[in-house]
Scaffold this motif. Structure first.
Motif: not given
Lengths: 337, 326
Positions: B110-116
């Motif tokens: 559910s998290l964006d893999p390319v954003m911290t």
């Protein structure tokens, strides 16, 4: 004289190379399984419990002869697994894994997939039909399912198909790796009951691998708790769960959700009850993945998470010691008690 | 079955929802020809933990997604009366209502893999915040969800963290919008039991400090027993029983509730056989007429095949939708 165990594992070791070091750099070697020994008697259900990364699946694969150990042996009725394994012997040990969709060919009808092991083992067409009817009855599936594809049936039914396929060759040992984890609780109960029935009806011996102590408590006679690739405690299920000796076993049991509602557990209360978990420094490692970057065996692998750890625990690794008949634990503090 | 709950589980008075922080009236979600969620009513008091329980395919997740306005393609919201903190909100696809935030089962996905993870939390903060305060707030949230060294964690990517840590980040993101109601859809199902215990503790602690209501979707009645104030049991898109948690476990009234409770293996009371519910949840297109649980029910009457029972909350022991309850 003691009965010869049906299956015995002794000194199993298996390492993997961690891939996370980088694209070109090879990661450090991780000992997924580090000296695991146990023996299962015929007709017994043996539970292997641990969290992700404890090595339980690797043990299951070595015992079911789908993965070769780096060191150590698995022996069936005293005779070590040889390579290549003769077909007749391979049939004696069968396995069922968690991912029922991945374990079946999506493009083959279920009937054909049930028949395949029988064909491989040279069983004639008439006998195959009789056997498959028997298998369907054993696992409680209708004949109509034989014409369906795996994607067309429910998860519980697929798990039964896998069980039927594993039983097709009348194995002595069935290795089950998390066979019910993906199922709803009511379906899980059906499959657990089915396994218990099969065990009684066919004198089946089970190696039941699970993270769920509640299911293991119901199904198994004995249990071994695995942590960081080593057995930290083993014994009769009632004894290990009723009076756990190792701090890790105690933490696992405390972490279980309640059976029935009680006084509302606040965060503070739960943390006070599980100091070994709460004081872990999350910066270094997540709780579920013990640090195994140093496979030199120095110290107890659980020491970093253990509230009662002493300098001795960090210096030398404890070995399994007998506490009472059949009940063993690997902990310096238990031995001292 | 005696009317009074056994003394072993003293039932607290049911929290009367005087002015609910979330009120849902007649929520329906259509999937194809059928209703996956069928006229659901629900209200949550501030600080309440309400568990929504049922097997896969009962409509639990679609209920949450409909409340968030995030239904997947193929599912349509037919009707939804939604009141949050006294304000009415009309369903709008793709627009989560203010005051609601959701946590999902697979936090890593559910998290964006390319954003911290820090930036993801910061983006969920109120838009009027200046940049420096934004970073400070995000770090404070990282600390609040129990991760050490928040400054360093701010710059981490999801793949560098474990599943349990990512679920903590997802909780921090949910908290960033200062929600009045947290929806949690099986947030601990994919986690190890010790990590699950910690995430449950964290959710309850967060709820204590923010006063938010928690709607917790799960199929694990053990988790329900541990955290719930009230429970709604869902079957085939409808609530079939609703009661305070102690009442529900001590004296379940709907046969489905009883089946769910009995099929849960208990660590303290192993039985030779687990009770199980025969059959399985019918697909939306294959639901029987009358009571949808009838084909699996051991207490069915002739009437159950003709009429569908509705949730009756007039009795003293919670609400049940059954013509022949225990």
């Amino acid at each position: 004289m003691q009965q010869q165990p049906l299956i015995s594992a002794s000194g199993l070791v298996r390492s993997y190379r961690a891939s996370r070091a980088g694209l070109l750099r090879r990661g450090p070697e991780v000992r997924a399984v580090d000296g695991v020994s146990f023996a299962i008697r015929a007709g017994e259900a043996f539970g292997l419990v641990g969290e992700s990364g404890s090595g339980k699946t690797t043990v299951g694969r070595m015992v079911s002869a789908t993965l070769r150990p780096d060191a150590g042996t698995v022996a069936l009725l005293g005779e070590p697994f040889a390579e290549p394994m003769p077909l007749a012997r391979r049939a004696k040990v069968q396995a069922v894994f968690q991912d029922s969709l991945g374990a079946l060919n999506p493009r083959l009808r279920i009937g054909r997939q049930l028949e395949e092991p029988l064909i491989v083992h040279g069983i004639g067409a008439a006998e195959r039909r009789v056997r498959i009817d028997g298998l369907l009855a054993d696992v409680g599936l209708p004949r109509s399912l034989l014409l369906r594809y795996p994607g067309e049936v429910s998860g519980g039914q697929r798990q039964r198909v896998l069980l039927a396929r594993a039983l097709a060759l009348r194995p002595d040992l069935l290795v089950c790796d998390e066979p019910v984890s993906a199922l709803d609780v009511s379906v899980q109960a059906q499959v657990v009951n089915l396994l218990a029935d099969l065990k009684t009806r066919h004198a089946l011996t089970l190696l039941f691998i699970s993270h769920d102590l509640r299911v293991v408590r119901h199904l198994c006679d004995r249990v071994a708790v695995l942590f960081a690739g080593r057995i930290v405690e083993s014994g009769a299920v009632a004894e290990v769960i009723g009076s756990p000796a190792h701090p890790y076993t105690r933490a696992l049991i405390r972490a279980l959700p309640a059976d029935r509602p009680g006084p509302r557990r606040t965060a503070a209360r739960a943390i006070a009850a599980a100091p070994d978990l709460a004081t872990q420094d999350l910066a270094t490692q997540d709780l579920a993945i013990p640090d195994r970057a140093t496979p030199d065996g120095a110290g107890c692998a659980f020491a970093a998470r253990c509230a009662a750890a002493t300098p001795t625990c960090r210096r030398s690794a404890p070995v399994l010691r007998s506490l009472s008949a059949g009940h063993e634990a690997a902990c310096h503090l238990v031995a001292a008690r | 079955m005696p009317d009074a709950a056994p003394a072993a589980f003293p039932a607290p008075a049911a929290p009367a929802v005087v002015s609910p922080v979330l009120a849902v009236r007649d929520l329906s979600v259509a999937v194809g020809e059928g209703l996956a969620v069928d006229g659901l009513d629900l209200s949550l008091a501030a600080g309440e933990t309400h568990c929504l329980v049922g097997e896969s395919g009962c409509g639990k997740s679609l209920t949450c997604l409909a409340l968030m306005g995030l239904l997947p393609a193929g599912a349509r919201c037919r009707s939804a009366g939604l009141t949050i903190d006294g304000r009415d909100w009309a369903y709008r696809q793709g627009r989560p209502p203010p005051g609601l935030a959701m946590i999902y089962q697979d936090a890593t996905a559910s998290l964006d893999p390319v954003m911290t993870v820090g930036r993801q939390i910061a983006e969920a903060l109120p838009p009027d915040l200046p940049a420096r305060a934004r970073r400070r707030e995000a770090e404070a949230l990282i600390a609040q969800v129990g991760l050490s060294n928040p400054r360093a964690r701010f710059g981490a990517y999801p793949h560098e963290l474990s599943g349990g840590m990512n679920q903590r980040i997802a909780i921090a993101m949910a908290l960033a919008g200062r929600p009045r109601v947290l929806l949690a859809d099986e947030p601990t199902t994919a986690l190890d039991v010790t990590v699950q215990a910690q995430i449950l503790d964290l959710l309850l602690a967060v709820q204590n400090s923010t006063g938010a209501a928690l709607l917790f979707v799960t199929h694990d009645l053990g988790v329900v027993a541990q955290i719930a104030d009230r429970v709604s049991v869902m079957y085939c898109g409808s609530i079939v029983e609703r009661a305070p948690v102690a009442t529900l476990f001590a004296a379940p009234r709907h046969p489905y509730t009883r089946g769910l409770i009995d099929s849960l293996p208990q660590i303290s009371r192993p039985a030779a056989r687990l009770a199980s519910i025969p059959g399985r949840v019918p697909a939306i297109g294959a639901r029987p007429p009358g009571c949808r649980f009838r084909p699996r029910c051991d207490r069915a009457l002739a009437r159950c095949g003709r009429e569908a029972p509705v949730l009756d909350g007039t009795g003293p022991r919670g609400a049940v939708a059954c013509f022949n309850p225990t």
